[in-house]
Write a protein that holds these residues in place. Structure first.
Motif: not given
Length: 139
Positions: A69-76, A108-110, A132-139
């Motif tokens: 998935h991806v995020h609409h911002g950064e994740e630490s 994309p990660h995970a 926005k959603p916290l995460q969305e599936p990665s293409p």
């Protein structure tokens, strides 16, 4: 007459309790592999009405899959309790306690499954676009 009702009531309660216990065990079995997210806090980014900070405890039990998935911002993130994960077609990899990192916006990660018998616990802090959603599936 009253005793009969009490006996029937007790029998029904025991039967219902038995079904309830079986149902609970089955329900627990069904969600054993579910990732649990506990939101610990949420606040706007100072001086920026378009973004917010979200802090979560994320628990990945054995058998759980974290889809790519991806995020609409950064994740630490910081791994509190480690374990072993595996990406399909690759060797298992340790996620040790103390592992930390930053997943940049849109990267994309995970995409792994927890293998073994240990639940992995991760503290994640997100600085993401508000609304926005916290995460969305990665293409």
């Amino acid at each position: 007459m009253r005793r009969w009702y009490a006996s029937v009531g007790l029998a029904l309660a025991c039967t219902a309790g038995g079904f309830g216990f079986g149902g609970s065990a089955m329900a627990q079995e069904a969600v054993v592999h579910e990732i649990m997210r506990t939101e610990l806090g949420r606040a706007p980014v100072s001086g920026d009405d378009t973004r917010e900070i979200i802090m979560q405890l994320v628990e990945f039990p054995p058998g759980a899959t974290s889809p790519r998935h991806v995020h609409h911002g950064e994740e630490s993130f910081y791994v509190i309790e480690g374990g072993t994960v595996q990406v399909s077609g690759k060797e298992p990899k340790q996620r040790p306690a103390g592992e930390r990192g930053i997943n940049p916006r849109g990267v994309p990660h995970a995409g792994y499954t927890v293998v073994g018998d240990r639940t992995i616990k991760v503290l994640s802090v997100y600085v993401v676009d508000k609304g926005k959603p916290l995460q969305e599936p990665s293409p």
